[in-house]
Design a protein around this motif. Sequence first.
Motif, PDB file in Angstrom:
ATOM      1  N   THR A  68       1.418  -4.037   4.849  1.00  0.00           N
ATOM      2  CA  THR A  68       0.048  -3.763   4.417  1.00  0.00           C
ATOM      3  C   THR A  68      -0.481  -2.437   4.945  1.00  0.00           C
ATOM      4  N   ILE A  69       0.356  -1.682   5.637  1.00  0.00           N
ATOM      5  CA  ILE A  69      -0.046  -0.367   6.145  1.00  0.00           C
ATOM      6  C   ILE A  69       0.268   0.686   5.083  1.00  0.00           C
ATOM      7  N   ASN A  70      -0.541   1.722   5.022  1.00  0.00           N
ATOM      8  CA  ASN A  70      -0.290   2.797   4.066  1.00  0.00           C
ATOM      9  C   ASN A  70       1.057   3.465   4.351  1.00  0.00           C
TER      10      ASN A  70
ATOM     11  N   ASP B  21      -6.477   5.506   5.969  1.00  0.00           N
ATOM     12  CA  ASP B  21      -6.740   4.075   6.048  1.00  0.00           C
ATOM     13  C   ASP B  21      -7.184   3.557   4.676  1.00  0.00           C
ATOM     14  N   THR B  22      -8.444   3.179   4.517  1.00  0.00           N
ATOM     15  CA  THR B  22      -8.910   2.637   3.235  1.00  0.00           C
ATOM     16  C   THR B  22      -9.835   3.601   2.495  1.00  0.00           C
TER      17      THR B  22
ATOM     18  N   LYS C 270       4.944  -3.440   8.421  1.00  0.00           N
ATOM     19  CA  LYS C 270       4.399  -2.304   7.653  1.00  0.00           C
ATOM     20  C   LYS C 270       3.963  -2.698   6.236  1.00  0.00           C
TER      21      LYS C 270
ATOM     22  N   ASN D 135       0.837  -1.205   0.000  1.00  0.00           N
ATOM     23  CA  ASN D 135       0.000   0.000   0.000  1.00  0.00           C
ATOM     24  C   ASN D 135       0.871   1.254   0.000  1.00  0.00           C
TER      25      ASN D 135
ATOM     26  N   LYS E 124     -11.194  -0.204  -0.091  1.00  0.00           N
ATOM     27  CA  LYS E 124     -11.272  -1.621   0.264  1.00  0.00           C
ATOM     28  C   LYS E 124     -12.349  -2.332  -0.550  1.00  0.00           C
TER      29      LYS E 124
ATOM     30  N   SER F  61       0.436   4.522  12.583  1.00  0.00           N
ATOM     31  CA  SER F  61      -0.992   4.276  12.766  1.00  0.00           C
ATOM     32  C   SER F  61      -1.671   3.987  11.441  1.00  0.00           C
ATOM     33  N   LYS F  62      -2.554   3.007  11.424  1.00  0.00           N
ATOM     34  CA  LYS F  62      -3.296   2.689  10.202  1.00  0.00           C
ATOM     35  C   LYS F  62      -4.158   3.853   9.755  1.00  0.00           C
TER      36      LYS F  62
END
Length: 608
Positions: free
Chosen positions: A487-489, A546-547, A485, A269, A567, A525-526
């Motif tokens: 899958t975290i933005n 986030d998404t 990290k 991401n 998402k 932080s997500k």
Amino acid sequence: MKLIFSARTPSYVVLLVLPLFFSAADFSIRSTYLLLESGKMLSLFFVSILYECTFYYTAYVFFSSLKKFRSMVILWYSIFLTLVFILVYGHFFYFGTLPNNFSINYVIDHYPDAYALTSASLHWYHFLIFLALTVGMYSIFQKSAAMIPSIPKKITYSVVVLFTAMTITLSNNVRFHPDSYSFTPNTLFAFKYVIQERYFNSKFEIRRGYVKRMFSIKGQKEIRPKYNCLVIVGESVRGLNMRFHGYPRTTTPFLDSMISMGKVIPFKNHISNCVSTQYAVPMILSGNFTLEKLHQPYVYDYVNRWTTAKTFFISSQSMVISNIHLVYETLLDTFICQERTTLPQFNDMGVNDQDLVKIVDSYIGGLESEKFFGIIQFNNTHYPYSISDKRYEQFVPAQHLSMNSYDNTLLEQDDLIKKYFSILSDKKLLDSTVVIMLQTTGEAFNEHNHSGHLQSLYQEDISTPMWVYLPPTFPQELSRRLIEKQTINTSHLDLFPTMLDILGIKDSSKLNIIPAGISLFDPISKGRTIPLIGMDMIDTKGVVIDTVKYIVTLRQNRIQGEVYDLKNDPEELVNLWTMISPERKKYFESKLAETERLRHSYKTGLRQ
């Protein structure tokens, strides 16, 4: 007036052919937009038709005054006008908007790129259009200029005075109502504003030209890094065309094998904070979220002053021709770009990426046991997607500018990266070198009715592949933090503090400006806000939280708000802006306002 409306009236109709042609052509091309305009905006379009008439009448008056070289002047003006007409509407069909100060400044500052975009888009029928229009305009200008002496001088003077008055009036009005006027005033005053901003307006946001950065760096005790850091920067590569992003084609076999063996950490991401290389690279190297050309150090400037590591920047791109090298060539031990080599030109961007391999191999071989921080910059994947060898033509038919051609360039880039890993392996450096691979921007293929980049903040433009190779000796705890990290933005702004951490530079209190990103070794932080901006061809800004993505775009006189659930709607097909509550809208607006305050805070060039 009676002399005009007489038996000879039909002969004077030729005076109206050009202004009516440009107005009618403009209306037919942009009718979808114009018919949606309010009554006021549509009335402005009809005002511009009157301006077209006065403009061309004044041109006829000028041509009729020429005693010598009239035909030659008219011919050259006809050629010029035809070229402008084709380029203006070519711009409209490609970008969805008429040329504005962003696009014109881009052409001025990046004319090799602009030439590449234009030349790669030309087809044989454009030449036929050019010939037909030039011949037609030349004939009309000649006939109209010949008629001027037979028209009463009072009428001629009146039209010229009206043209002057309208020019003064519309000169300011077009700025506040762009795209509401037809071809001539739109184009004429767009250039006028560019000249005004570049030479007479100190508040011009995207400062003109490139100059050498002047800065000072606070002293500190010299550090000997434990690891080398090699950063490979690609061009215009979208994450959507990578296997680790779910792409069905094998465009990156070497990378895929490295991921499957657990030797590379892919970040699924990762986001480019802007859609233009001229801003993306400085953001990567400085950690500053700004479009300003700041007099601030880049990561390698700190590395050069604070560590024992050697620094180099080796690029296949052309830089000297547009003075871009001045921005990058500061405290580097070695800087190489296309003009600093004797290599042949490969495309309008520079030399063949393949030709850099020997240069890098030789340079790293000469470092012996010294630690290094190096940047390698590619260009082959940039439009118009050219490969250097037929063996990379695996996806066929590889038609000009097609997705197959693009995927073939990705295949070649993957092979290049494999060659660099072989160099590191041969020189026993894989156990002591961190390799970061990232791309400046993404690339669109008409997903949202546009191609290339510079035009929007949709995923195809900003979702870029990024991965990191860590040597086996790298501390396990730090490796674990990176793996967390995946899958975290993350964004380009995070690379600056991450690279400093890799090289052992921990004391951020001595940095000239606090970076906007977060080191990938630190907690993230997500739900954090990632800022986005595009101000090359169009004014668009946004945030990813986030998404969810929120975009605000000024296009064709309108501010358009967009919200997408990434998402459940990864292709961004359903705009939720009109469906969400007023409170939710205010929330997104406040988040965007925060990022804009951050961006503008960097203008001071001071530590925040």
